[in-house]
Design an enzyme around this catalytic site. Structure first.
Site, mmCIF file in Angstrom:
data_model
loop_
_atom_site.group_PDB
_atom_site.id
_atom_site.type_symbol
_atom_site.label_atom_id
_atom_site.label_comp_id
_atom_site.label_asym_id
_atom_site.label_seq_id
_atom_site.Cartn_x
_atom_site.Cartn_y
_atom_site.Cartn_z
ATOM 1 C CG ASP A 1 -27.938 16.985 -3.479
ATOM 2 O OD1 ASP A 1 -28.121 16.606 -4.511
ATOM 3 O OD2 ASP A 1 -27.477 16.481 -2.525
ATOM 4 C CG ASP B 1 -24.900 15.866 0.991
ATOM 5 O OD1 ASP B 1 -25.564 15.923 -0.181
ATOM 6 O OD2 ASP B 1 -25.019 14.637 1.207
ATOM 7 C CG ASP C 1 -24.518 19.055 -3.746
ATOM 8 O OD1 ASP C 1 -25.052 18.775 -4.921
ATOM 9 O OD2 ASP C 1 -24.827 18.208 -2.684
#
Length: 696
Positions: free
Chosen positions: A368, A568, A572
């Site tokens: 990410d 995080d 996600d």
């Protein structure tokens, strides 16, 4: 929308308060009014906590107690044999109860035999021919390894309570009759709901009236709040900012994006990996073969060959002891637990032993962007001044104007000015211009700070210059804020989510290990491309919703077989769950990401990801060597028993000796050899160079 439908916004609650805070206050008031009920609730919670503690630590305490009882029994063996046997029996009961119960339930409910039952039978068989110590030690080693496994796996519980916490339970529905608070399940497509400042949006929909900024990082991963106005899409679970919104519901509560995220995590949790299915199948076959062979060894020689029952039973018990997979069990768990311990000392939390092996096999890793490859907060990268105003003066004015705002961009500008030692002066007449920026009076002049408006009357000969600078900065994936004095552009301030200092070296190191690196983000293509170009990442997927991230992780998994996901945010969590290995940021990560992930970077040091891969690969090599050694010893002892009639004490020594050796081999991982020293952060000069860009 009919203006008669507009409800009066409740001002008795601070704008920053949402439904969760309001409900907490109501719950607190009720506890104050009902002290007896509150005390009863406290006692109930204490009992529940005690039950949870016993469930979590009870097996480990029983294993340790069994070890102490074995030591006591051994010390009594020469002086009081009867007392020693009684203590051994107690050690059997205390240490073996959990595994015996587990094996019995597997036999009764699933009609299957497992290693738990085999170990208990082997220990009882050893005791049955007078070898109490050997049987008790067998129980102790197996129960201790099982307790450690239970405790370790408990840490990998992927509770999705934090995801559920994002889902409001009620909504304010607006109709011709007025406002009414209703459960979100009763909302239908086409209903209009009111979302006050500071509240979470209860349903997916479209804005019909009102303007606000919405923090939708929990869904899209965007690092900054997004301005919302008429016709814009909103998502359930996102946090409304400073304005009231009237939203038309477009999806029922069971079809919202947040609900899909929760369902994706649940589905991923229920899937068993192929490796686990293979181990389960192999275990059942092994246990059946050993028990069948033991039964044949007891019955066949006396019935077919006329051998004595006593010698036959003795040889069968030797076989049962030496064939029990104690060394095989120890071949894996001590090594894995040593790797887990070593990782924890270096900022890596493995939430289960299986993940140590899984990380060793990854061939691709998806990151990410926001909060993972970047710091997750905007910083000022460029200040371009025009019209004779100096760079520092322009930054000082902008920070003075923003000193009364709590917007993330405002805090970044103030933080940059303070870091340069600029003195700020508070403005007057501060006004937030929803969807644009701010306006205030400062030293007798009207100033504005916000989005670029190319249509304002401005410095004709200079307009081409500042628009060129703004376009060039935006092309680098930066957010551009324009400072106006009256209607004249004075400065452009560019901000960007800053890349972590170690990110570039981490990407290079992973690629050097033969691992493909990709970026998955909900941010814009332009911002993603800028960060990816800086880090040397070729595979970039931008503007992804959580379900899109899941699809991309599955796509990478199909191409590379085993893929890790690093994230995080709550958005996600589904991708972390569906990946072969999910890795979460421990400091900056959301609760959902931390609970769903298999590995947590406790210090947010993404450099530890490559260390984790090396640790997993080394653990896999040691485990393979241990398994080969254990199987070799078991085969040798079984052959010796058939060929020369192996004595039980020699069989136990060989069996337990091989167990100790594989444990010691696994404990070599405690040395922490796979971990490299961290590259020091860049000095101030390097940071300033990174901030360098366009200066007018």
């Amino acid at each position: 929308m009919n203006t008669t439908m507009k409800p009066t916004i409740n001002r008795t609650m601070e704008p920053a308060q949402g439904q969760a805070e309001y409900q907490d206050k109501q719950a607190g008031w009720q506890e104050e009014q009902l002290p007896n009920a509150s005390g009863s609730l406290g006692r109930k919670r204490a009992r529940m906590q005690l039950g949870e503690d016993l469930k979590r630590y009870g097996e480990g305490l029983a294993a340790l107690a069994s070890g102490l009882l074995i030591a006591v029994a051994w010390s009594l063996s020469s002086a009081a044999e009867s007392a020693s046997i009684a203590v051994y029996v107690l050690a059997f009961l205390v240490g073996g109860f959990a595994k015996a119960k587990e094996g019995w339930l597997t036999l009764v409910r699933e009609k299957e035999l497992d290693v738990n039952l085999l170990m208990i039978v082997a220990a009882i068989g050893a005791a049955g021919i007078g070898y109490w110590t050997e049987g008790a030690v067998l129980i102790f080693i197996f129960s201790l390894s099982g307790a450690l496994e239970t405790y370790t796996m408990d840490r990998s519980s992927r509770d999705i309570s934090s995801l559920m916490g994002l889902k409001p339970e009620t909504a304010v529905r607006c109709s011709e009759e007025g406002e009414s608070v209703v459960p979100i399940e009763s909302l239908n497509v086409g209903d209009v709901i009111l979302v006050r400042p500071g509240e979470r949006i209860p349903a997916d929909g479209l804005v019909r009236e009102g303007t606000s900024s919405v923090n939708q990082a929990s869904i899209t991963g965007e690092s900054l709040p997004v301005d919302k106005g008429q016709g814009d899409e909103t998502f359930a679970g996102t946090l409304n900012g400073q304005g009231a919104l009237f939203i038309e519901v477009t999806k029922r509560s069971d079809s919202t994006l947040l609900t899909k995220m929760i369902r994706l995590v649940q589905e991923a949790q229920s899937e068993k990996p192929a490796t686990q299915r293979f181990i389960d199948k192999l275990e059942r076959i092994y246990v059946r073969l050993v028990l069948l062979a033991t039964a044949l060894l007891i019955l066949a020689p006396p019935l077919l060959l006329g051998a004595s029952w006593e010698s036959t039973f003795y040889k069968a018990m030797v076989f049962l002891v030496v064939a029990s997979p104690c060394a095989l069990v120890a071949a894996t768990m001590p090594a894995v637990l040593a790797a887990i311990s070593s990782g924890a000392r270096h900022g890596l939390l493995f939430k289960g032993g299986a993940h140590v092996d899984a990380i060793a096999g990854i061939r691709a890793i998806a990151f990410d962007k926001t909060g993972t490859l970047t710091l997750g907060r905007p910083d000022v990268t460029d200040v371009a001044a025009f019209g004779g105003v100096g760079e520092s003066e322009a930054l000082r004015i902008a920070a003075s104007l923003e000193s009364l705002s709590e917007h993330p961009l405002a805090r970044a500008i103030v933080r940059e000015a303070e870091s340069r030692g600029l003195a700020l002066r508070r403005p007057s007449g501060f006004q937030a211009l929803i969807g644009w920026g701010i306006q205030a009076e400062w030293e007798g002049e009207t100033w504005r700070l916000g989005k670029a408006e190319l249509g304002v009357p401005a410095e004709e000969e200079r307009s081409a210059e500042w628009t060129r600078v703004a376009a060039e900065l935006e092309a680098q994936g930066k957010t551009v804020t324009v400072l106006y004095r009256e209607n004249v552009v004075v400065a452009i301030i560019a901000l960007r989510d800053v890349v972590r200092p170690e990110a570039k070296s981490v990407v290079a190191r992973l690629r050097g290990m033969g691992i493909e690196v990709a970026m998955l983000t909900g941010d814009s293509r332009r911002a993603a491309a800028a960060i990816a170009g800086e880090l040397g990442i070729a595979r970039v997927f931008a503007e992804l919703l959580p379900e899109d991230k899941v699809a991309k992780v599955k796509e990478l998994g199909a191409g590379f077989r085993s893929v890790a996901m690093v994230g995080d945010g709550v958005n996600d969590a589904p991708a972390l769950a569906v990946a072969s290995v999910g890795i979460a940021m421990g400091g900056a990560g959301s609760d959902a990401a931390l609970e769903t992930a298999d590995i947590v970077l406790m210090n947010d040091d993404i450099g530890r990801i490559a260390d984790a891969v090396e640790l997993g690969r080394r653990t896999r090599r040691i485990v393979k060597a241990n398994i080969a050694f254990a199987l070799g010893v078991i085969s040798l002892l079984i052959a010796g028993n058939f060929a020369a009639g192996l004595a039980l004490p020699l069989g136990v020594v060989g069996h337990e000796g091989s167990t100790i050796l594989v444990i010691l081999n696994g404990l070599r991982l405690l040395g922490g050899a796979p971990f490299r020293s961290r590259t020091p952060l860049r000095a101030a000069g390097a940071e300033e160079e990174a901030r360098g860009g366009i200066r007018a």
